[in-house]
Structures are given as C-alpha cells and as structure tokens.
Motif scaffolding. Structure first.
Motif, PDB file in Angstrom:
ATOM      1  N   GLY A   1       0.903  -1.261   0.048  1.00  0.00           N
ATOM      2  CA  GLY A   1      -0.035  -0.166   0.018  1.00  0.00           C
ATOM      3  C   GLY A   1       0.927   1.208   0.038  1.00  0.00           C
ATOM      4  N   GLU A   2       0.520   2.244   0.969  1.00  0.00           N
ATOM      5  CA  GLU A   2       1.198   3.552   0.853  1.00  0.00           C
ATOM      6  C   GLU A   2       2.641   3.316   1.289  1.00  0.00           C
ATOM      7  N   ASP A   3       2.955   2.394   2.044  1.00  0.00           N
ATOM      8  CA  ASP A   3       4.350   2.262   2.439  1.00  0.00           C
ATOM      9  C   ASP A   3       5.318   2.104   1.091  1.00  0.00           C
ATOM     10  N   ALA A   4       4.746   1.633  -0.068  1.00  0.00           N
ATOM     11  CA  ALA A   4       5.484   1.438  -1.042  1.00  0.00           C
ATOM     12  C   ALA A   4       6.020   2.722  -1.676  1.00  0.00           C
ATOM     13  N   ARG A   5       5.061   3.920  -1.281  1.00  0.00           N
ATOM     14  CA  ARG A   5       5.380   5.128  -1.964  1.00  0.00           C
ATOM     15  C   ARG A   5       6.553   5.948  -1.178  1.00  0.00           C
ATOM     16  N   GLU A   6       6.788   5.426   0.180  1.00  0.00           N
ATOM     17  CA  GLU A   6       7.906   6.314   0.862  1.00  0.00           C
ATOM     18  C   GLU A   6       9.182   6.142   0.124  1.00  0.00           C
ATOM     19  N   ARG A   7       9.848   7.205   0.210  1.00  0.00           N
ATOM     20  CA  ARG A   7      10.958   7.383  -0.420  1.00  0.00           C
ATOM     21  C   ARG A   7      12.106   7.728   0.521  1.00  0.00           C
ATOM     22  N   PRO A   8      13.375   7.396   0.143  1.00  0.00           N
ATOM     23  CA  PRO A   8      14.315   7.697   1.285  1.00  0.00           C
ATOM     24  C   PRO A   8      14.672   9.198   1.419  1.00  0.00           C
ATOM     25  N   GLY A   9      14.996   9.412   2.907  1.00  0.00           N
ATOM     26  CA  GLY A   9      15.225  10.657   3.139  1.00  0.00           C
ATOM     27  C   GLY A   9      16.583  10.853   3.554  1.00  0.00           C
ATOM     28  N   ILE A  10      16.929  12.096   4.278  1.00  0.00           N
ATOM     29  CA  ILE A  10      18.399  12.407   4.647  1.00  0.00           C
ATOM     30  C   ILE A  10      18.751  11.230   5.649  1.00  0.00           C
ATOM     31  N   ASP A  11      17.885  10.696   6.432  1.00  0.00           N
ATOM     32  CA  ASP A  11      18.414   9.760   7.510  1.00  0.00           C
ATOM     33  C   ASP A  11      18.935   8.379   6.828  1.00  0.00           C
ATOM     34  N   ARG A  12      18.594   8.321   5.491  1.00  0.00           N
ATOM     35  CA  ARG A  12      19.177   7.380   4.744  1.00  0.00           C
ATOM     36  C   ARG A  12      20.549   7.449   3.933  1.00  0.00           C
ATOM     37  N   LEU A  13      21.274   8.708   4.335  1.00  0.00           N
ATOM     38  CA  LEU A  13      22.667   8.839   3.576  1.00  0.00           C
ATOM     39  C   LEU A  13      23.743   7.919   4.140  1.00  0.00           C
ATOM     40  N   PRO A  14      23.763   7.649   5.443  1.00  0.00           N
ATOM     41  CA  PRO A  14      24.901   6.954   5.891  1.00  0.00           C
ATOM     42  C   PRO A  14      25.008   5.742   5.050  1.00  0.00           C
ATOM     43  N   ALA A  15      23.756   4.812   4.679  1.00  0.00           N
ATOM     44  CA  ALA A  15      23.885   3.710   3.733  1.00  0.00           C
ATOM     45  C   ALA A  15      24.543   3.991   2.511  1.00  0.00           C
ATOM     46  N   LEU A  16      23.934   5.198   1.910  1.00  0.00           N
ATOM     47  CA  LEU A  16      24.607   5.515   0.589  1.00  0.00           C
ATOM     48  C   LEU A  16      26.009   5.923   0.661  1.00  0.00           C
ATOM     49  N   PHE A  17      26.606   6.598   1.709  1.00  0.00           N
ATOM     50  CA  PHE A  17      27.982   6.748   1.997  1.00  0.00           C
ATOM     51  C   PHE A  17      28.675   5.414   2.042  1.00  0.00           C
ATOM     52  N   GLU A  18      28.168   4.532   2.862  1.00  0.00           N
ATOM     53  CA  GLU A  18      28.871   3.226   2.882  1.00  0.00           C
ATOM     54  C   GLU A  18      28.987   2.533   1.333  1.00  0.00           C
ATOM     55  N   THR A  19      27.977   2.689   0.768  1.00  0.00           N
ATOM     56  CA  THR A  19      28.085   2.147  -0.410  1.00  0.00           C
ATOM     57  C   THR A  19      29.096   2.709  -1.578  1.00  0.00           C
ATOM     58  N   ALA A  20      29.290   4.082  -1.293  1.00  0.00           N
ATOM     59  CA  ALA A  20      30.394   4.751  -2.028  1.00  0.00           C
ATOM     60  C   ALA A  20      31.663   4.289  -1.502  1.00  0.00           C
ATOM     61  N   GLY A  21      31.937   4.130  -0.172  1.00  0.00           N
ATOM     62  CA  GLY A  21      33.164   3.713   0.296  1.00  0.00           C
ATOM     63  C   GLY A  21      33.378   2.366  -0.415  1.00  0.00           C
ATOM     64  N   ALA A  22      32.498   1.429  -0.278  1.00  0.00           N
ATOM     65  CA  ALA A  22      32.835   0.049  -0.633  1.00  0.00           C
ATOM     66  C   ALA A  22      33.311  -0.004  -2.079  1.00  0.00           C
ATOM     67  N   ALA A  23      32.694   1.102  -2.964  1.00  0.00           N
ATOM     68  CA  ALA A  23      33.105   1.307  -4.424  1.00  0.00           C
ATOM     69  C   ALA A  23      34.554   1.880  -4.614  1.00  0.00           C
ATOM     70  N   GLY A  24      35.059   2.135  -3.522  1.00  0.00           N
ATOM     71  CA  GLY A  24      36.475   2.691  -3.366  1.00  0.00           C
ATOM     72  C   GLY A  24      36.616   4.360  -3.568  1.00  0.00           C
ATOM     73  N   SER A  25      35.708   4.752  -3.077  1.00  0.00           N
ATOM     74  CA  SER A  25      35.694   6.228  -2.918  1.00  0.00           C
ATOM     75  C   SER A  25      34.993   6.677  -1.485  1.00  0.00           C
ATOM     76  N   PRO A  26      36.053   6.816  -0.631  1.00  0.00           N
ATOM     77  CA  PRO A  26      35.577   7.095   0.880  1.00  0.00           C
ATOM     78  C   PRO A  26      34.757   8.528   1.004  1.00  0.00           C
ATOM     79  N   VAL A  27      33.721   8.650   1.737  1.00  0.00           N
ATOM     80  CA  VAL A  27      33.141   9.845   1.850  1.00  0.00           C
ATOM     81  C   VAL A  27      33.288  10.571   3.312  1.00  0.00           C
ATOM     82  N   ASP A  28      33.727  11.647   3.277  1.00  0.00           N
ATOM     83  CA  ASP A  28      33.832  12.342   4.355  1.00  0.00           C
ATOM     84  C   ASP A  28      32.615  13.242   4.429  1.00  0.00           C
ATOM     85  N   ALA A  29      31.790  12.843   5.400  1.00  0.00           N
ATOM     86  CA  ALA A  29      30.404  13.436   5.144  1.00  0.00           C
ATOM     87  C   ALA A  29      30.247  14.111   6.684  1.00  0.00           C
TER      88      ALA A  29
END
Length: 420
Positions: A275-303
């Motif tokens: 239902g409506e839960d499927a419409r929820e989109r990531p917000g600022i609180d999801r950035l740490p996971a994004l930064f971890e993915t970038a770091g794992a790809a070889g580009s460390p993130v200083d956030a």
C-alpha cells in the motif's frame, strides 16, 4: 480549377450542409405550430417566428445537457480539424448557458437562410431550364424580354447551382467557426486542461528523475564493483564486492518498486500488499547507507551532516537525499577512487548541500561542462545535473555546479519554508 471544385466535392461540405438544414427544419416546425403557415406573407411569418424561435432556444440552452448534445452533433457533422476544439461537456455555469444560447440562435438563423436557399435556388434553376420564358426577368413567349431573349436563360442554371454550392461551403465554415468559439472549451475548462497537462508532465519528469537517480546510482556502483573484482585477484575482495552489488541491487529494486507505485491508483495495494508504504522514499536519514556503498566502491566519503532532528519537511528530506545521491553518483562515475566530501547544514532558514570531489583531467567536461546555475544553460549539462537544478528550482532554491580549485563542486541551497 481543382481548388475551386475540391470544396464542392468534399464529403465535409455535405455533412455541414445537413447540419445547416436541421436549422430550417426547426424553423418549419415552429412555424407550423405558431403562427401557422396559412394566410401570412413571408415577412409577417419571419417577424412572428423569429422572437418565438429565439425564446425557445434560450429556454433550451438552460438545460446543461443541451451543450453536450450540440457539441456531439457538431463534432459529427461539422468535421472539425481537431475534435477537442469543440467541447462535449454539459454547461457548468451561466457563462456556458449564454454561449450555448448564442450558438443555438446563430445556428438556426444561419441554417434557416441556407435551408431556404437550398430550396429556392434548385427550383429557380429548374425553371430556367424547363420554363426559361417565365423564369428570367418576366420574359414572355416570343422573346419580348429584350436582348438575348430566353435562349440564354438555361445557361444561368449551373451558375446558380455553383453559387449555392459555394454558399454552403462558406456557411459550413462559418458554422464551424461559431461552434469552436461558442461550444469550445470555456476559459475555466482550458485552464483546467492546461493544469492537468502540466501535472501529468511533472509526474513524468518525477518518474524520469527517480529512475535516473536511483537506478543510475545502483548501476554505477555495480559496474565499479564488478570491474574492481575482475581486476583484483583476491577472493576476499571479490566476495565483498559481490555483497555490495547484492545490497545495491536490493535497494535499487526497492526504489524501483516505490517509483512504479506512483503509477498505480491510490487505493492499489500492490502485489505485496504494501500500500502506501511502497510510496515512501528515502530521506536524509538514509544517507549513511549511501556513503557506505560509495566507500565500498572505492571512494571514501567524508560526510558532515548538521541537521537537527525534525528540522526538515518531508519533501526537503527526500529531495535532499536524491540530490546528494546524484552528486555521489557523478563522483563515482567520473572520478572513481577519489575521496568525496559532503556537507549538509541548516543555516539562515535554508538547507545547504555541498558535494565535492577531486578533479581528474577532462573531468569537468565529463561532469557536465562549464559551471552552471539554475536557470542557466550549461554547454553540455547531463540529465543528472539538469535534474538537480529542476529539483532545486521547484523547491524555490538554486543549484550550482562547476570546477573550483581542482575540485568539482556541487552546491544546492533551498529554503526550509517552501514557497517562501
């Protein structure tokens, strides 16, 4: 010659002719009821019938469905170039009723005139051929009517019929113009249609940005991880790369499901009942996971994220995440392996975002060309930077991207109070 004869041979002309003759039928029916057709001259009939016709048509225009019925008939018989120029909606207010009344009166008057001409002209043409001595200027048998005599009278018959044909052509075109003007969408309907088109366009742009940002980021990380795992002969590194690819793909699938949910009806619960839960989109609180993915790809993130809890409206949090995601994706794509610096803060009633990475040779052109601000036209701006600028402008802010002191810097500033 073809241009003169083509309208006379067109099917649209005869369909419009039928539409015009219906006006004469209405006038004839009214005349039979009042004042009757016996004992009155033609002028007296017209003087008495016109007010009655206008009154009846005005009363008919008060019925909301009359406008719709007239619109459907006009679309079928007047053969407009674009059907949407003639509305098929019922009257929604007095302005629509007034326009419908004007249309009905104008249609009957024009149709009555063309209808009478359609009866009288063929009769006159027949008389010119069958009884020329009685049909032309009061001529009598024996040719006492003057030069030319009745011998040339039959030649006028095709001229009259040709003139009648072009009368029908021009009357049909005039009737169509009246229909577009009086039965066409009202200003309120045109505004509503324009707003609907703009809303649909915004929805399509939103879907395009969501897909570009989420799926584009996932594919960039996947390609980098797969390429690194192939180049590095280390089973442990390859296993970690596969784990990152798996997690990135899972998140991309979630984002794809959220994006597709925008296409469903509000009451649609989806295949998984989310239902409506499927419409929820990531917000600022999801950035740490994004930064971890970038770091794992070889580009460390200083956030550094300096945003108090609850300080951001939901839309700013979600759009902020997408903006940072696009900045990180660009850094991974055009400067892989280079550190990425991200700064997010709330200052002076605005949300400020800054994403920077070290430039490589020709990286500025790859990133999107010369520095560009919202509202400007970058020389070679890509879809990602254009999407960031669009997001910033829609939020009432601005975005800038370009090379600064050996770095590629993306900065975005949007007010916390939307529309302020």
């Amino acid at each position: 010659m073809p241009r003169i004869l083509a309208p006379l041979l067109s099917a649209a002309t005869y369909a419009r002719w039928l539409h015009l003759v219906i006006g004469l039928v209405f006038v004839g029916v009214v005349l039979m009821v009042y004042p009757g057709i016996e004992g009155w001259s033609r002028g007296e009939l017209l003087a008495r019938a016109v007010p009655v016709d206008a009154a009846l048509l005005g009363l008919a225009a008060l019925v909301p469905a009359m406008r719709r019925a007239e619109g459907v008939q006009a679309r079928l018989l007047l053969v407009p170039d674009r059907e949407r120029d003639i509305a098929v909606e019922p009257s929604r207010g007095w302005a629509d009723r007034r326009r419908t009344a004007a249309w009905l009166v104008g249609r009957v008057l024009l149709g009555g005139l063309v209808g009478w001409a359609s009866v009288l002209v063929p009769a006159a043409a027949f008389d010119l051929v069958a009884r020329p001595e009685q049909a032309v200027f009061g001529l009598r048998p024996g040719g006492t009517g003057g030069a030319g005599g009745p011998g040339w009278a039959p030649l006028l018959a095709p001229v009259l019929l040709f003139a009648l044909g072009w009368l029908v052509v021009w009357a049909g075109r005039l009737q169509l113009a009246m229909a577009v003007r009086l039965l066409g969408p009202s200003p309120a309907e045109r505004l509503a249609a324009a707003e609907l088109r703009a809303e649909r366009l915004l929805e399509r742009n939103l879907l395009a940005r969501e897909l570009h940002d989420s799926i584009g980021h996932a594919l960039t990380v996947t390609v980098l991880q797969a390429g690194a795992a192939r180049e590095v002969d280390d089973p442990v590194f390859a296993a970690e790369a596969l784990e990152v690819i798996e997690e990135t793909g899972r998140r991309a699938m979630d984002d794809l499901e959220r994006t597709l949910a925008l296409l469903r009806d509000p009451g649609d619960q989806g295949d998984h009942g989310r239902g409506e839960d499927a419409r929820e989109r990531p917000g600022i609180d999801r950035l740490p996971a994004l930064f971890e993915t970038a770091g794992a790809a070889g580009s460390p993130v200083d956030a550094r994220v300096d945003v108090p809890a609850g300080a951001l409206p939901g839309v700013l949090s979600r759009e902020g995440y997408r903006i940072v995601q696009e900045g990180v994706t660009n850094a991974l794509k055009y400067a892989p392996g280079e550190p990425i610096s991200v700064r997010i803060a709330v200052r002076d009633g605005s949300l400020e975002l800054r994403c920077a990475n070290a430039l490589r040779p020709n990286a500025a052109r790859a990133h999107g060309g010369a520095p560009a601000r919202s509202g400007g036209s970058p020389r070679r701006g890509g879809k990602g930077l254009r999407g960031i600028r669009e997001r910033a402008v829609l939020l009432g802010g601005e975005a800038a991207a370009g090379a600064e002191s050996g770095e590629w810097v993306l900065t975005v500033r949007v007010p916390l109070r939307l529309g302020g």
